[in-house]
Motif scaffolding. Structure first.
Motif, PDB file in Angstrom:
ATOM      1  N   LEU A   1       1.342   7.778 -10.473  1.00  0.00           N
ATOM      2  CA  LEU A   1       0.855   6.215 -10.209  1.00  0.00           C
ATOM      3  C   LEU A   1       1.260   6.974  -8.520  1.00  0.00           C
ATOM      4  N   THR A   2       2.553   7.560  -8.870  1.00  0.00           N
ATOM      5  CA  THR A   2       3.083   8.135  -7.136  1.00  0.00           C
ATOM      6  C   THR A   2       2.026   8.671  -6.441  1.00  0.00           C
TER       7      THR A   2
ATOM      8  N   ARG B   1      -1.143   8.790  -7.040  1.00  0.00           N
ATOM      9  CA  ARG B   1      -2.525   7.771  -6.658  1.00  0.00           C
ATOM     10  C   ARG B   1      -2.349   6.771  -5.525  1.00  0.00           C
ATOM     11  N   ALA B   2      -0.533   6.551  -5.167  1.00  0.00           N
ATOM     12  CA  ALA B   2      -0.226   5.723  -4.660  1.00  0.00           C
ATOM     13  C   ALA B   2      -0.209   6.398  -3.168  1.00  0.00           C
TER      14      ALA B   2
ATOM     15  N   LEU C   1      -2.425   8.899  -2.424  1.00  0.00           N
ATOM     16  CA  LEU C   1      -3.737   8.789  -1.898  1.00  0.00           C
ATOM     17  C   LEU C   1      -4.215   7.276  -1.523  1.00  0.00           C
ATOM     18  N   ALA C   2      -3.289   7.130  -1.781  1.00  0.00           N
ATOM     19  CA  ALA C   2      -4.418   5.243  -0.908  1.00  0.00           C
ATOM     20  C   ALA C   2      -3.416   5.345   0.132  1.00  0.00           C
TER      21      ALA C   2
ATOM     22  N   ILE D   1      -5.719   6.753   2.265  1.00  0.00           N
ATOM     23  CA  ILE D   1      -6.647   6.087   3.221  1.00  0.00           C
ATOM     24  C   ILE D   1      -6.768   5.084   4.003  1.00  0.00           C
ATOM     25  N   SER D   2      -5.343   4.277   3.840  1.00  0.00           N
ATOM     26  CA  SER D   2      -4.878   3.196   4.571  1.00  0.00           C
ATOM     27  C   SER D   2      -3.711   2.626   4.647  1.00  0.00           C
TER      28      SER D   2
ATOM     29  N   LYS E   1      -1.986  -0.035   6.383  1.00  0.00           N
ATOM     30  CA  LYS E   1      -2.139  -0.698   5.799  1.00  0.00           C
ATOM     31  C   LYS E   1      -2.688  -1.433   4.647  1.00  0.00           C
TER      32      LYS E   1
ATOM     33  N   ALA F   1      -2.583  -0.069   1.637  1.00  0.00           N
ATOM     34  CA  ALA F   1      -1.628   0.438   0.229  1.00  0.00           C
ATOM     35  C   ALA F   1       0.005  -0.300   1.098  1.00  0.00           C
ATOM     36  N   GLY F   2       0.296  -0.750   1.339  1.00  0.00           N
ATOM     37  CA  GLY F   2       1.060  -1.621   1.939  1.00  0.00           C
ATOM     38  C   GLY F   2       1.262  -2.971   1.508  1.00  0.00           C
TER      39      GLY F   2
ATOM     40  N   GLY G   1       1.794  -3.508  -2.027  1.00  0.00           N
ATOM     41  CA  GLY G   1       3.177  -3.046  -2.173  1.00  0.00           C
ATOM     42  C   GLY G   1       3.410  -2.122  -2.549  1.00  0.00           C
ATOM     43  N   ILE G   2       2.513  -0.828  -1.597  1.00  0.00           N
ATOM     44  CA  ILE G   2       3.113   0.707  -2.532  1.00  0.00           C
ATOM     45  C   ILE G   2       4.276   0.423  -0.526  1.00  0.00           C
ATOM     46  N   PRO G   3       5.274   0.948  -1.528  1.00  0.00           N
ATOM     47  CA  PRO G   3       6.197   1.568  -0.288  1.00  0.00           C
ATOM     48  C   PRO G   3       5.840   2.433   0.576  1.00  0.00           C
TER      49      PRO G   3
ATOM     50  N   MET H   1       6.656   6.558   0.744  1.00  0.00           N
ATOM     51  CA  MET H   1       5.304   7.074   0.468  1.00  0.00           C
ATOM     52  C   MET H   1       5.494   8.905   1.981  1.00  0.00           C
TER      53      MET H   1
END
Ligand SMILES: Nc1ncnc2c1ncn2[C@@H]1O[C@H](COP(=O)(O)OP(=O)(O)O)[C@@H](O)[C@H]1O
Ligand SMILES: [Mg+2]
Lengths: 241, 291
Positions: free
Chosen positions: B163-164, B166-167, B169-170, B173-174, B176, B178-179, B182-184, B188
């Protein structure tokens, strides 16, 4: 559920919001309409923690959101469908939806997330067909559905949508509004921001009209639709749905 | 033939180390868009920490290895937390200059801790060298290849399965977007710095038995890793590996058949050629921004 009191935001020295107060009760679908540049997106960004300094008060279920980061606000149960969708274009539809459930995976709700994935794909059958396709290759309407689906994957109690109908064909606008009505029936509270005032107010319980960073008029959606000054200022220009 | 094979072995060995260092550059660039010019100093910290922990403190090798990597990871996290994050208006060029400053600082710290002397390290295992078609293959070379492969595969699995990962990677990509889910995102970035430093540290640990290590070894190795990452295509993991191996082999052949003075020049000539004919690197897709 969400209470905004005398909110002020500025970009540098330029004020974008000059004292907005509004309230959204649990179970409502509220429309916030206003012209381009009125401050609608800024308001949503402030609620979601993307505007670092604001004055006034924003409280969600009586707890202030001041100085919370976007991730913390998502964890509290507020999800945003942003202007321009902001998907992860290279990732597949399914991966986009799974990332929407990031905060719930962190809470180890794997089983519930898997169920919700099915629910969301049932809500938008077209996304089911395209589950493996990169999000960037979807049409505008499909991307909007994915953006809404991704927000739902966090299982929000309050869903904020920033102009979800922008650029969509009238028929698709109806599909989106119908979906929002369904979500509301399932108990999700919704704040719908739109320039397309007729469409938004037609679907909402209550409405606010925002002008130059302040609330100009508020009231039951039906009254606003009949209100002469609203009609002249916002309804005439919009395409009819 | 025998001579040629010998150069290839030595090239692949060095190249694998360049690859790990390049991987650190590449993954940090992929997730934050930044080039960390202190990466070479993390190689130095990794190498010298290993020597101190293994031969100085007499820890068993696996523990010393883990400890050296942990020390570099913490150093990387501190660089992000106390230098990068405190910048109010984070223009990329400002942040890159900060990493240049950090590299000078870390070199100074390295000199204070380990002195100006060079330190040697024994090989990981004292197995006799292998004889292959008359050329010698050191056991250390095998260690380096296996561990490099392990790092690449580990990173791949981290991005795909965790999960971390993938987060992260997110975020790449972007930030904003990701935020919004809810990805901190600040965490990251911290993790990306820490992991990329750890990869530099692994590079240092691997190279410690091959040559003498000293506080100023980072400059050269950092630049080699940077070239390898650019050659392979910044942001691409397999590109970093290809770039590292290619660089190592060409360097070895250049030294063997032309002149040892050309060793360091090879990297830059190769870099210039690649950038001229294929600006995004061999396996890269993203266009590199000039700012
Ligand atoms: N990032 C920004 N920097 C500076 N000014 C901005 C920024 N975003 C919006 N504004 C300004 O703030 C005001 C409100 O913008 P916005 O909230 O996007 O309006 P709306 O969403 O209603 O169209 C506008 O005058 C706009 O020009
Ligand atoms: Mg807007």
């Amino acid at each position: 559920m969400l209470r905004v009191r005398d909110l002020k935001c500025r970009y540098g020295t330029v004020p974008a919001i000059n004292g907005i107060s509004l309230e959204i009760n649990a179970g409502e679908l509220v429309a916030l309409v206003g012209a381009n540049g009125a401050g609608k997106s800024t308001l949503l960004q402030a609620v979601c923690g993307f505007v670092p300094d604001w004055e006034g008060d924003i409280a969600f279920e009586k707890e202030s959101l001041y100085s919370l980061r976007p991730a913390q606000i998502v964890r509290k149960g507020i999800s945003l469908v942003p202007e321009g969708r902001l998907l992860f274009p290279p990732l597949s539809v399914k991966e986009n939806l799974e990332l929407g459930a990031y905060v719930r995976y962190r809470r180890r709700e794997h089983k519930e997330v898997a169920e919700d994935l099915e629910t969301v794909l049932d809500l938008f059958p077209i996304l089911k067909q395209r589950a493996k396709q990169p999000a960037g290759t979807l049409s505008g309407g499909e991307q909007q559905m994915l953006a809404i689906g991704r927000a739902l994957m966090a299982r929000p109690r309050l869903l904020l949508l920033d102009e979800p109908c922008m650029g969509l064909a009238p028929l698709l606008v109806l599909v989106i509004l119908e979906t929002l009505a369904q979500l509301r029936a399932r108990g999700i509270t919704i704040l719908l921001v739109e320039q397309n005032a007729r469409a938004a107010l037609g679907a909402a319980d209550r409405g606010y009209v925002i002008e130059n960073g302040t609330i100009a008029i508020e009231g039951p959606a039906r009254d606003l639709l009949l209100n002469k000054s609203v009609t002249q200022a916002y309804l005439g220009k919009e395409c009819r749905v | 033939m025998q001579e040629f094979l010998q150069y290839i072995f030595s090239g692949i060995t060095n190249g694998a180390v360049y690859a790990v260092i390049a991987l650190g550059f590449s993954m940090l660039y992929g997730s934050t868009g930044l080039i960390n010019f202190a990466q070479g100093e993390f190689v130095m910290i990794g190498a010298l920490s290993l020597i101190s922990l293994w031969k100085g403190v007499n820890l068993p090798l696996p523990l010393a290895f883990a400890g050296a990597v942990a020390i570099t990871a913490i150093a990387g996290a501190m660089l992000e937390r106390f230098a990068i994050r405190s910048v109010k208006k984070p223009h990329p060029i400002v942040l890159v200059i900060i990493t240049v400053g950090a590299s000078i600082l870390l070199r100074g710290v390295g000199m204070l801790v380990w002195g100006k002397d060079s330190h040697g390290s024994p090989s990981f295992s004292d197995h006799a060298p292998y004889d292959i078609l008359g050329a010698t293959l050191l056991p250390q070379s095998l260690w380096i290849l296996v561990l490099t492969l392990g790092v690449v595969l580990g990173l791949h699995i981290f991005h795909k399965r965790f999960l971390t990962g993938r987060a992260m990677l997110a975020c790449a990509i972007s930030t904003k977007a990701a935020g919004i889910v809810g990805i901190p995102t600040e965490k990251m970035v911290l993790l990306a710095f820490s992991m990329s430093a750890a990869m530099g540290g692994i590079g240092g640990v691997l190279i410690a038995p091959l040559s003498m290590s000293s506080f100023d070894m980072g400059m050269n190795l950092g630049l080699k890793g940077f070239c390898a990452a650019m050659i392979g295509g910044l942001g691409s993991s397999w590109g970093a590996v290809v770039g590292g191996l290619l660089l190592g082999v060409l360097e070895a052949l250049g030294v063997g058949f032309l002149s040892s003075g050309l060793k360091d020049a090879a990297a830059f000539v190769l870099l210039l050629l690649i950038l001229y004919f294929r600006p995004s690197g061999l396996l890269g897709t993203a266009s590199v921004q000039r700012f």
